[in-house]
Design a protein around this motif. Structure first.
Motif, PDB file in Angstrom:
ATOM      1  N   ALA A   1       9.447  -0.774  -8.235  1.00 42.62           N
ATOM      2  CA  ALA A   1      10.285  -1.971  -8.365  1.00 42.62           C
ATOM      3  C   ALA A   1      10.498  -2.645  -7.009  1.00 42.62           C
ATOM      4  N   LEU A   2      10.475  -1.860  -5.943  1.00 44.52           N
ATOM      5  CA  LEU A   2      10.633  -2.428  -4.606  1.00 44.52           C
ATOM      6  C   LEU A   2       9.454  -3.310  -4.211  1.00 44.52           C
ATOM      7  N   ASN A   3       8.339  -3.148  -4.929  1.00 42.73           N
ATOM      8  CA  ASN A   3       7.130  -3.912  -4.614  1.00 42.73           C
ATOM      9  C   ASN A   3       6.870  -5.060  -5.587  1.00 42.73           C
ATOM     10  N   LEU A   4       7.790  -5.299  -6.504  1.00 38.92           N
ATOM     11  CA  LEU A   4       7.576  -6.345  -7.508  1.00 38.92           C
ATOM     12  C   LEU A   4       7.379  -7.721  -6.878  1.00 38.92           C
ATOM     13  N   LYS A   5       8.029  -7.961  -5.754  1.00 43.41           N
ATOM     14  CA  LYS A   5       7.966  -9.292  -5.145  1.00 43.41           C
ATOM     15  C   LYS A   5       6.567  -9.645  -4.642  1.00 43.41           C
TER      16      LYS A   5
ATOM     17  N   PHE B   1       3.516  -2.875 -13.988  1.00 43.62           N
ATOM     18  CA  PHE B   1       4.823  -2.241 -13.810  1.00 43.62           C
ATOM     19  C   PHE B   1       5.459  -1.931 -15.152  1.00 43.62           C
ATOM     20  N   TYR B   2       5.330  -2.850 -16.098  1.00 48.04           N
ATOM     21  CA  TYR B   2       5.935  -2.655 -17.417  1.00 48.04           C
ATOM     22  C   TYR B   2       5.150  -1.632 -18.246  1.00 48.04           C
TER      23      TYR B   2
ATOM     24  N   PRO C   1       0.625  -4.048   0.092  1.00 43.46           N
ATOM     25  CA  PRO C   1       1.361  -3.252   1.084  1.00 43.46           C
ATOM     26  C   PRO C   1       0.906  -1.794   1.073  1.00 43.46           C
ATOM     27  N   SER C   2       0.945  -1.160   2.229  1.00 46.34           N
ATOM     28  CA  SER C   2       0.534   0.241   2.339  1.00 46.34           C
ATOM     29  C   SER C   2       1.365   1.137   1.437  1.00 46.34           C
ATOM     30  N   PHE C   3       2.655   0.826   1.320  1.00 51.46           N
ATOM     31  CA  PHE C   3       3.552   1.631   0.489  1.00 51.46           C
ATOM     32  C   PHE C   3       3.110   1.598  -0.966  1.00 51.46           C
ATOM     33  N   LEU C   4       2.753   0.418  -1.457  1.00 50.52           N
ATOM     34  CA  LEU C   4       2.287   0.282  -2.834  1.00 50.52           C
ATOM     35  C   LEU C   4       0.952   1.011  -3.016  1.00 50.52           C
ATOM     36  N   THR C   5       0.103   0.943  -2.014  1.00 51.81           N
ATOM     37  CA  THR C   5      -1.185   1.643  -2.072  1.00 51.81           C
ATOM     38  C   THR C   5      -0.989   3.148  -2.232  1.00 51.81           C
ATOM     39  N   VAL C   6      -0.068   3.705  -1.460  1.00 53.05           N
ATOM     40  CA  VAL C   6       0.215   5.140  -1.529  1.00 53.05           C
ATOM     41  C   VAL C   6       0.763   5.507  -2.904  1.00 53.05           C
TER      42      VAL C   6
ATOM     43  N   GLY D   1      -1.125   1.175 -15.874  1.00 49.80           N
ATOM     44  CA  GLY D   1      -0.144   0.410 -15.102  1.00 49.80           C
ATOM     45  C   GLY D   1      -0.425   0.462 -13.612  1.00 49.80           C
ATOM     46  N   ALA D   2      -0.791   1.638 -13.109  1.00 54.17           N
ATOM     47  CA  ALA D   2      -1.080   1.789 -11.680  1.00 54.17           C
ATOM     48  C   ALA D   2      -2.319   0.988 -11.283  1.00 54.17           C
ATOM     49  N   ILE D   3      -3.327   0.959 -12.162  1.00 53.25           N
ATOM     50  CA  ILE D   3      -4.542   0.182 -11.874  1.00 53.25           C
ATOM     51  C   ILE D   3      -4.207  -1.301 -11.756  1.00 53.25           C
ATOM     52  N   LEU D   4      -3.371  -1.793 -12.666  1.00 55.36           N
ATOM     53  CA  LEU D   4      -2.975  -3.201 -12.608  1.00 55.36           C
ATOM     54  C   LEU D   4      -2.135  -3.488 -11.364  1.00 55.36           C
ATOM     55  N   MET D   5      -1.207  -2.580 -11.035  1.00 59.04           N
ATOM     56  CA  MET D   5      -0.382  -2.789  -9.850  1.00 59.04           C
ATOM     57  C   MET D   5      -1.213  -2.687  -8.574  1.00 59.04           C
ATOM     58  N   TRP D   6      -2.265  -1.875  -8.595  1.00 57.90           N
ATOM     59  CA  TRP D   6      -3.199  -1.806  -7.460  1.00 57.90           C
ATOM     60  C   TRP D   6      -3.788  -3.193  -7.183  1.00 57.90           C
TER      61      TRP D   6
END
Length: 204
Positions: free
Chosen positions: A186-190, A143-144, A16-21, A131-136
């Protein structure tokens, strides 16, 4: 019968764009934190010397000067300071709040504590960056790791300087944006994959 490509490939999820930002902002913030913590560690001795020079003067804009007599802190008028002898009789005791604030600031700017805080900040930034690299890459483990990094930045000041008002305030300020980002991530965990979701069945 030849198997189709879909039997061997799993269509990647779109980030999602939001997660990217959020990730880009974390890359920038964590990168700057790493650079500043390394710089602070290397210049700790210089920073301590500068603070010591400032503390020696102690003259403030109101024309008073802080003096320590027999481990007690007093505030004297600038005209009194010019006298040859300074005694508790011609200087008034500073307030308890002022004493605590000065003690906290003095403790913060020792070379050892500057370096220890720099190390703590560096470790925290490495965790948040990882963490940000993994979430990317939509890995939920990131996240953890990010949470661990924020918690480190929250507790490092209190560990070094105690649990007075100033150290707690510094902890909250240091971790404020991290705590906000935890909620936003957390809003992007799904949309992030768990470990089991990453496994692809090639047996079919």
């Amino acid at each position: 019968m030849r198997s189709s490509d879909n039997d061997f490939e799993q269509e990647p999820k779109l980030r999602p764009s939001f997660l990217t930002v959020l990730c880009i902002l974390t890359f920038i913030g964590s990168g700057m934190a790493i650079i500043s913590s390394v710089f602070a560690y290397k210049t700790a001795d210089k920073s301590n010397s500068i603070f010591s020079e400032i503390a020696k003067g102690n003259k403030n804009n109101s024309g008073t000067t802080t003096i320590i007599i027999n481990d007690s802190t007093y505030i004297a008028d600038s005209t009194t300071v010019s006298d040859s002898i300074i005694t508790p009789g011609n200087a008034k005791p500073s307030s308890e709040f002022e004493k605590k604030m000065k003690a906290s600031v003095s403790k913060m700017f020792t070379k050892e504590n500057i370096q220890k805080k720099s190390i703590g900040d560096l470790i925290a930034a490495l965790f948040t960056l990882s963490g940000a690299i993994l979430m990317w890459n939509l890995k939920r483990q990131g996240f953890y790791l990010y949470i661990i990094g924020v918690l480190i930045s929250l507790f490092v000041p209190m560990y070094l300087y105690g649990t007075d008002l100033m150290s707690i305030g510094l902890s909250i300020i240091a971790a404020f944006f991290g705590l906000v980002f935890i909620a936003l991530y957390a809003l992007n965990l799904k949309v992030m994959n768990g470990k089991r979701d990453e496994e692809v069945d090639f047996s079919s």
